[in-house]
Design a protein around this motif. Structure first.
Motif, short mmCIF file in Angstrom:
data_model
loop_
_atom_site.label_atom_id
_atom_site.label_comp_id
_atom_site.label_asym_id
_atom_site.label_seq_id
_atom_site.Cartn_x
_atom_site.Cartn_y
_atom_site.Cartn_z
N GLN A 43 0.96 0.66 15.86
CA GLN A 43 2.29 1.11 15.48
C GLN A 43 3.34 0.24 16.18
O GLN A 43 3.45 0.29 17.41
CB GLN A 43 2.49 2.58 15.85
N ASP A 59 6.13 -6.67 2.70
CA ASP A 59 5.06 -5.68 2.66
C ASP A 59 3.73 -6.33 2.30
O ASP A 59 3.66 -7.24 1.46
CB ASP A 59 5.42 -4.60 1.63
N ASP A 60 2.66 -5.89 2.96
CA ASP A 60 1.30 -6.36 2.72
C ASP A 60 1.14 -7.85 2.99
O ASP A 60 0.35 -8.53 2.32
CB ASP A 60 0.86 -6.04 1.29
N THR A 163 1.58 -3.35 6.51
CA THR A 163 1.39 -2.50 5.33
C THR A 163 2.38 -1.35 5.34
O THR A 163 2.85 -0.92 6.40
CB THR A 163 -0.06 -1.97 5.27
N ASN A 164 2.71 -0.87 4.16
CA ASN A 164 3.65 0.25 3.97
C ASN A 164 4.99 -0.04 4.66
O ASN A 164 5.55 0.82 5.35
CB ASN A 164 3.04 1.55 4.50
N ASN A 166 8.76 -0.26 4.93
CA ASN A 166 9.91 0.38 4.28
C ASN A 166 11.23 -0.04 4.91
O ASN A 166 12.25 0.61 4.68
CB ASN A 166 9.76 1.91 4.35
#
Length: 290
Positions: A43, A59-60, A163-164, A166
């Motif tokens: 994290q 992203d990704d 990933t993910n 936002n």
């Protein structure tokens, strides 16, 4: 009747042979399709608060250790550093002044003993000590300000995959609040859940054959790194009104519990995609059967 027996007996024998062979395979090579790809998820947590002024990843996307992920507006932290450096300079001058006053008084006391009271000399020495402490505190504030300014650039702590995502430029991030998930590229493993009856004579170090549902025609080898020593207890847990929860079951049916078994492996060929949470099947090759 005799003709029927001629056809039936071989069929029964063949079926029995297949069943025995299947049982031996299951006994020597326990297999489960209840397995998943896992990896350590880091994290990413900013150490300072502020709006994002530059987002360096998408992203990704794949990142390398030390790559810039995003940058937080550093203006306020630059101002804090300048203020801290000014306070350090002020503390330095105060220390010089205190040392000069002590030195003059000590020199006068040596030339003319008794001309400077002992109490004054002690107070001057305390002033020097206090100024030294103030300077040390000012330097600590400068160090903290430099760290905060450096923390405005958030970098990847390991090779991996974002990933993910936002975040957008302008998003306000808060210190010590996770904002980005980074999958550690070098931490993948497969965790299979085997019936407790399948784990007899299975031990750490035994080999396994892993097949991903995404790549059914490209199995690869792994090695058991650990076998779970416990699973969560369902019966007896506290339910409504603080009463124990007991699941109904039939006395003549005893369901085998499933134990997690971790398999680590060398990274397979590049055309195999490892994605956290995807399904796999695993077959254990017991050491005694090699």
């Amino acid at each position: 009747m005799f003709k029927k027996l001629i056809f039936t007996i071989p069929l029964v024998a063949l079926a029995g042979h297949i069943l025995i062979n299947k049982y031996e395979q299951m006994d020597h090579y326990p297999w489960t399709r209840d397995a998943q790809v896992r990896a350590h998820i880091i994290q990413i947590t900013p150490r300072v608060t502020g709006p994002i002024i530059h987002l360096a990843v998408t992203d990704d996307s794949e990142v390398k250790k030390g790559d810039l992920l995003f940058e937080i507006d550093p203006s306020i932290y630059k101002a804090d550093l300048e203020k801290a450096e000014a306070q350090e300079q002020q503390a330095t001058e105060q220390l010089k002044k205190a040392k000069n006053e002590e030195s003059r008084s000590l020199a006068l006391s040596r030339r003319q003993p008794g001309s400077v009271p002992i109490l004054n000399l002690n107070n001057l020495h305390i002033a020097v000590t206090t100024a030294q402490a103030n300077l040390a505190a000012a330097k600590a504030v400068v160090h903290e300000a430099k760290l905060n300014l450096a923390f405005t650039k958030v970098i990847a702590p390991a090779d991996g995959y974002i990933t993910n995502l936002n975040l957008r430029e302008g998003t306000q991030v808060v210190a010590n609040q996770p904002t980005v998930a980074l999958i550690d590229k070098h931490s993948f493993w497969v965790e299979g859940f085997f019936k407790e009856t399948d784990l007899q004579n299975v031990s750490q170090g035994d080999m396994g054959v892993i097949t991903l549902m995404m790549h059914p025609d490209q199995p690869f080898e792994g090695k058991i790194s650990s076998i779970g020593y416990g699973i969560s207890q369902q019966d007896g847990s506290t339910g409504n009104a603080l009463l124990p929860t007991v699941n109904p079951n039939f006395e003549w049916i005893r369901l085998a519990q499933r134990i997690p078994v971790k398999f680590h492996f060398e990274m397979p060929q590049d055309d195999i995609q490892l994605r956290v949470g995807t399904t796999a099947s695993v077959k254990i090759i017991k050491e005694e059967s090699n």
